[in-house]
Design an enzyme around this catalytic site. Sequence first.
Site, PDB file in Angstrom:
ATOM      1  N   ASP A  27      -1.254  -9.941  -7.980  1.00  0.00           N
ATOM      2  CA  ASP A  27      -1.871  -9.233  -6.745  1.00  0.00           C
ATOM      3  C   ASP A  27      -3.587  -8.996  -7.668  1.00  0.00           C
ATOM      4  O   ASP A  27      -4.565  -8.693  -6.595  1.00  0.00           O
ATOM      5  CB  ASP A  27      -1.955  -7.578  -7.407  1.00  0.00           C
ATOM      6  CG  ASP A  27       0.017  -7.466  -6.775  1.00  0.00           C
ATOM      7  OD1 ASP A  27      -0.372  -7.571  -5.436  1.00  0.00           O
ATOM      8  OD2 ASP A  27       0.897  -7.052  -7.826  1.00  0.00           O
ATOM      9  N   LEU A  53       7.964   2.799  -5.728  1.00  0.00           N
ATOM     10  CA  LEU A  53       8.770   3.311  -4.396  1.00  0.00           C
ATOM     11  C   LEU A  53      10.258   2.439  -5.735  1.00  0.00           C
ATOM     12  O   LEU A  53      11.288   2.149  -5.209  1.00  0.00           O
ATOM     13  CB  LEU A  53       8.761   1.442  -2.908  1.00  0.00           C
ATOM     14  CG  LEU A  53       7.545   2.330  -2.167  1.00  0.00           C
ATOM     15  CD1 LEU A  53       7.697   1.081  -1.322  1.00  0.00           C
ATOM     16  CD2 LEU A  53       8.372   3.206  -1.925  1.00  0.00           C
ATOM     17  N   ASP A  80       3.328  -6.254  -7.404  1.00  0.00           N
ATOM     18  CA  ASP A  80       3.201  -5.120  -7.294  1.00  0.00           C
ATOM     19  C   ASP A  80       2.862  -3.800  -8.134  1.00  0.00           C
ATOM     20  O   ASP A  80       4.909  -3.196  -8.708  1.00  0.00           O
ATOM     21  CB  ASP A  80       3.947  -4.777  -6.598  1.00  0.00           C
ATOM     22  CG  ASP A  80       3.890  -5.426  -5.272  1.00  0.00           C
ATOM     23  OD1 ASP A  80       2.625  -5.794  -4.997  1.00  0.00           O
ATOM     24  OD2 ASP A  80       4.567  -5.273  -3.973  1.00  0.00           O
ATOM     25  N   GLY A 122       0.570  -1.399   0.245  1.00  0.00           N
ATOM     26  CA  GLY A 122       0.043   0.477  -0.146  1.00  0.00           C
ATOM     27  C   GLY A 122       1.169   1.389  -0.017  1.00  0.00           C
ATOM     28  O   GLY A 122       0.626   2.910   0.294  1.00  0.00           O
ATOM     29  N   GLY A 170      -9.261  -2.014  -9.707  1.00  0.00           N
ATOM     30  CA  GLY A 170      -8.171  -1.679  -9.677  1.00  0.00           C
ATOM     31  C   GLY A 170      -7.559  -3.164 -10.534  1.00  0.00           C
ATOM     32  O   GLY A 170      -8.517  -4.064 -10.936  1.00  0.00           O
ATOM     33  N   ALA A 171      -5.983  -3.503 -10.063  1.00  0.00           N
ATOM     34  CA  ALA A 171      -6.211  -4.629 -10.861  1.00  0.00           C
ATOM     35  C   ALA A 171      -6.678  -6.038 -10.022  1.00  0.00           C
ATOM     36  O   ALA A 171      -7.312  -7.345 -10.953  1.00  0.00           O
ATOM     37  CB  ALA A 171      -4.359  -5.250 -10.967  1.00  0.00           C
ATOM     38  N   LYS A 227       8.478 -12.592  -0.979  1.00  0.00           N
ATOM     39  CA  LYS A 227       7.954 -13.690  -2.090  1.00  0.00           C
ATOM     40  C   LYS A 227       7.913 -14.748  -2.274  1.00  0.00           C
ATOM     41  O   LYS A 227       7.639 -16.094  -2.267  1.00  0.00           O
ATOM     42  CB  LYS A 227       6.946 -12.514  -3.524  1.00  0.00           C
ATOM     43  CG  LYS A 227       5.410 -13.117  -3.981  1.00  0.00           C
ATOM     44  CD  LYS A 227       4.773 -13.822  -2.984  1.00  0.00           C
ATOM     45  CE  LYS A 227       3.329 -14.151  -4.181  1.00  0.00           C
ATOM     46  NZ  LYS A 227       3.208 -12.700  -5.048  1.00  0.00           N
TER      47      LYS A 227
END
Length: 751
Positions: free
Chosen positions: A164, A84, A139, A80, A198-199, A96
């Site tokens: 995601d 970055l 991401d 969230g 969103g996705a 992951k």
Amino acid sequence: MAKPKYTREEALAFHLEPTPGKWEVQATVPMTTQRDLSLAYSPGVAVPCEDIAKDPGLAYDYTNKGNLVAVISNGTAVLGLGNLGALGSKPVMEGKSVLFKRFADVNSIDIELDTEDPDEFCKAVRLMGPTFGGINLEDIKAPECFIIEQRLKEEMDIPVFHDDQHGTAVICAAGLINALHISGKKIEDVKIVLNGAGAAGIACIELLKRMGARHENCIVADTKGVIYQGRTDGMNQWKSAHAVKTDARTLEEAMKDADVFLGVSAKGAVTQDMVASMADNPVIFAMANPDPEITPEEAHEVRVDAIVATGRSDYPNQVNNVLGFPYLFRGALDIHARAINDEMKIACAQALADLAREDVPDEVALAYGKSLTFGRDYIIPTPFDPRLIHRIPPAVAKAGMDTGAARRPIIDLDAYEETLKSRMDPTASILRSINARARAAQARMIFAEGDDPRVLRAAVMYQRSGFGKALVVGRDADVKKKLEDSGLGDAVREIEVINAANTPHFDTYKAFLYDRLQRKGYDAQDIHRLAARDRHVFAALMLAHGHGDALVTGATRKSAHVLELINHVFDADAAHGAAGVTALLNKGRIILISDTLVHEWPDDEDLANIAERAAEVARLIGLEPRVAFVSFSTFGYPISERAEKMAHAPAVLDRRGVNFEYEGEMTVDVALNRTAQSQYPFQRLTGPANILVVPARHSASISVKLMQEMGGATVIGPILAGVDRSIQICSTTMTANDILNMAVLAACKGV
């Protein structure tokens, strides 16, 4: 029970120690001799290279391609936290990768691509295709994630999966299958409202439509309101595909009479009035993280009939992607799949839903501190259910084979299921069980050495992890300064610091100690000094009087000296049947070695006592004991006086009629190797031993340290057994995490 929490310093230390990052590479073949090198590299490696060039499918046989997944991101939508960048996303991608290994034994490498251009991203991933058996995208912000995934699926012949999107969709679908089952509704009849286009949101609604939800019954909303036919503001091709004819323009209007709400949006997006307006037995999946669109408590205040799921682990029905992606890839890799298609995702969801309806293993209920039975508060399996690894991949693999996605179909699915059961490291479930029992025990843990920063960090971790109350023996000012120096200054208010100056029980402690030691050369002044100045003795006195439930000590002084001090308060010696048992964890096995602490040179009766104490420890950590009395001889050959007591000890246990397996004397290879055991068909062990009783303390110490230094074994112990209170003695080389492990073990026995 306190919720686990951590500080910034702890999070950074976790990623820094013992080595930077979260994974490393290890060779699976010997690399010691010139012949090994010749086979691993030049010239021997030329043989498989030539064969793979002729038949690319052989790469799955001769390389690690078939069990290797790339976790790839450009860091444009990290958790969230937003954009970055590629490097900023690396800790998440490493995490992951280790989840793949931990949950499904899938090897994984994280790759961070420094580009926001979809064309460059797709080209880079496509060119790496020969290396991997699958690609897990992570991401990447919308709408680029849709473009990237679709192109890569078209251009590559291995599974490409944006977790995601589809990971969330699969777990959401699994939960919805069961929620509708409980509600007595059918997916083709229900009105579904999705907030968040969103996705993840788009993937959820698309998968549910593939499973039977009707397009006209599904309303999608975003930050600008309902996506209706004719809307032009803030639209794209992926949103347009889900536009419907409706008079509703706001989420509030759409929610009226809805059967299902799916939220992948933001905290507080749903009000209690919206929930109150929903149909009977509403299903609410508020999946925004870290805070849901509406909390279960808020929803249930207005609708007691609601079934609520969130993305949080501290609420029932957690929609957690780790239930999906490791097992989807496991099944896909094992059939050498060309893709992960919708049928495979639906099979994963259905298998998860089916599993949730079955009886829950005791170890899972224990891990969560409550009984779990299929119903409104348990519609999705928990991430630590040990059945996931052998139940979900076969369902995925079968769906892949049925739909033509498999390059190499699995002939015997039953045999495949058995191989999956053996893939996972059994030590993980045992350690998880120990942690669960410790958390349930809520033991007041006495940490004797509050002058040591490692002990203080362990004490703070113990309490913040929710295991129970940490009682630290030390001086207040000293503890405060050392915690501040360790970046844990705020923990001073959490733990309890106890010493001779601030306890109301000091006179009671001294009277007790004087009664034990007055005939052993100690006068009243000696007793005062011992109780007031020696933290090992003071901590033992606290434990003896019930002012704590368990004790961890020994991190600052040699174990033999600490044991001597503890014996001032307890009968923790050889004469009273005490023994030290050390656990070695290595390559998926747990072996207990004893005695590593108390008996210098035990006789056959002592050895039998040691075996019984070790069996108690084995059962404490969830092992069924199989004891081997080990020596340099096996069943009388070669003949030696020093091996005789190892042969006599089983006869002592015969007379005692103990209820565990034991055999001896035997060499270590016969004890641990099933093939070596088969040469002695008369021996009584039904499998490799998990407890080795050794001839003397020096041989125990040598064995443990050799395995630790040369074999890379994780050492827990020595665990002090045969004492009526829970006391664990650390070694001076232990890290804060090692000391925490000792405290967790102590807690299991302490209450």
